[in-house]
Design a protein around this motif. Structure first.
Motif, short mmCIF file in Angstrom:
data_model
loop_
_atom_site.label_atom_id
_atom_site.label_comp_id
_atom_site.label_asym_id
_atom_site.label_seq_id
_atom_site.Cartn_x
_atom_site.Cartn_y
_atom_site.Cartn_z
N GLU A 156 -6.40 -3.22 -5.38
CA GLU A 156 -7.10 -3.88 -4.22
C GLU A 156 -7.13 -5.24 -4.80
O GLU A 156 -7.23 -6.17 -3.85
CB GLU A 156 -8.41 -3.40 -3.74
CG GLU A 156 -9.36 -3.56 -4.71
CD GLU A 156 -9.47 -2.21 -5.65
OE1 GLU A 156 -10.40 -2.05 -6.36
OE2 GLU A 156 -8.59 -1.46 -5.83
N ILE B 215 0.73 -6.62 3.13
CA ILE B 215 0.67 -5.54 2.35
C ILE B 215 0.98 -4.17 2.87
O ILE B 215 1.17 -3.25 2.14
CB ILE B 215 -0.81 -5.33 1.48
CG1 ILE B 215 -1.66 -5.01 2.39
CG2 ILE B 215 -1.05 -6.67 0.56
CD1 ILE B 215 -3.17 -4.92 1.91
N SER B 216 0.97 -3.94 4.06
CA SER B 216 1.51 -2.66 4.67
C SER B 216 2.88 -2.58 5.27
O SER B 216 3.33 -1.85 5.93
CB SER B 216 0.46 -2.52 6.00
OG SER B 216 0.48 -3.57 6.95
N ARG C 191 1.01 -1.42 0.03
CA ARG C 191 -0.03 -0.14 -0.01
C ARG C 191 0.94 1.40 0.12
O ARG C 191 1.09 1.76 1.06
CB ARG C 191 -1.02 -0.01 1.15
CG ARG C 191 -2.04 -1.07 1.02
CD ARG C 191 -2.95 -0.91 2.19
NE ARG C 191 -4.02 -1.92 2.25
CZ ARG C 191 -4.69 -2.39 3.18
NH1 ARG C 191 -4.68 -1.99 4.43
NH2 ARG C 191 -5.78 -3.24 3.02
N GLU D 275 -4.37 -7.32 -3.39
CA GLU D 275 -4.37 -7.41 -2.03
C GLU D 275 -5.18 -8.60 -1.70
O GLU D 275 -4.95 -9.19 -0.76
CB GLU D 275 -4.90 -6.22 -1.47
CG GLU D 275 -4.11 -4.82 -1.73
CD GLU D 275 -4.57 -3.61 -1.18
OE1 GLU D 275 -5.88 -3.73 -0.61
OE2 GLU D 275 -4.09 -2.54 -1.20
#
Length: 253
Positions: A200, A216-217, A189, A203
């Motif tokens: 997305e 993903i962060s 992200r 994701e």
């Protein structure tokens, strides 16, 4: 002593503290490197603000990789701050929205994507080379271009060109003791991701398919890989793509 002790690094692409580039700069400083950042235009103030969140606020020099004057004068302007470079991080990519529609994307859109996202690797390397008299390492960030990903479209084609450019750089810079390698990170992200319509979709499935799982962060794993490639710990590796994607690249359907 850190693995980058005494190294002088040029790092592009720091816009937010969520970016891989920001965390490369952070890890590099923690490992002993002196860091200079680049930015340009209206984003200069953003980069300067974000840079103060690093352990040591670095110098920010102006560089638009599509501006020939910026490239031609980069080495001289950097000499005001460092006496040489040991490594460069290319964390640059841009494509107009039209480039994210493969069948309708125009050449004008594609040309912008190619110049900013692929040719810029060679352009940045040439601009930095006068300060790399003792050799060093150029590291770029890619998103595995072997596949036709959903929504990525002409940016995916640009990344394929980017990966090919890296191999040719490795060939031509090897005799100068300069290595050229890429890190292929899984989806994160970041600011770049937010500009991709439908991102997305990555994701939703990446964590399920990754043998190691995928956050993903969390840009730190990719940043650490970049830091190692910028160090002396891969002295005989060039033209390579290191995957930091939780293992998704090995999985079949």
């Amino acid at each position: 002593m850190g693995i980058l002790e005494g190294k002088k690094l040029l790092i592009t692409g720091v816009l937010m503290d969520s970016s891989i580039a920001f965390h490369v700069a952070k890890v590099a400083q923690e490992e002993g490197a002196e860091v200079v950042l680049t930015s340009f235009g209206r984003t200069m103030k953003i980069t300067q603000t974000i840079s103060r969140r690093l352990p040591t606020a670095p110098t920010v020099v102006e560089l638009d990789v599509t501006d020939e004057e910026h490239l031609d004068t980069l080495a001289e302007r950097l000499k005001e701050h460092v006496d040489g470079l040991d490594g460069v991080l290319h964390s640059i990519g841009f494509a107009p929205q039209g480039a994210f529609e493969f069948m309708t994307g125009t050449w004008d859109d594609v040309a912008v994507a190619m110049r900013a996202s692929a040719y810029s690797l060679k352009a940045l390397a040439v601009a930095a080379l006068p300060l790399m008299e003792n050799g060093g390492s150029i590291v770029g960030l890619t998103f595995d271009a072997k596949f036709a990903w959903p929504v990525y479209d002409w940016m995916g084609v640009a990344k394929a060109a980017f990966e090919s450019t890296n191999r040719y750089l490795a060939r031509d810079l090897g005799p100068k003791n300069v290595r050229a390698n890429l890190v292929s990170a899984g989806p994160l992200r970041t600011t770049a991701a937010k500009s991709i319509p439908g991102f997305e979709r990555f994701e939703q499935v990446w964590g399920e398919r990754a043998p190691l799982g995928w956050d993903i962060s969390d840009p730190v794993p990719a940043a650490k890989a970049c830091a190692v490639l910028l160090s002396d710990w891969f002295p005989a590796t060039t033209g390579e793509i290191i995957h930091v994607d939780g293992g998704v690249h090995i999985m079949g359907q």
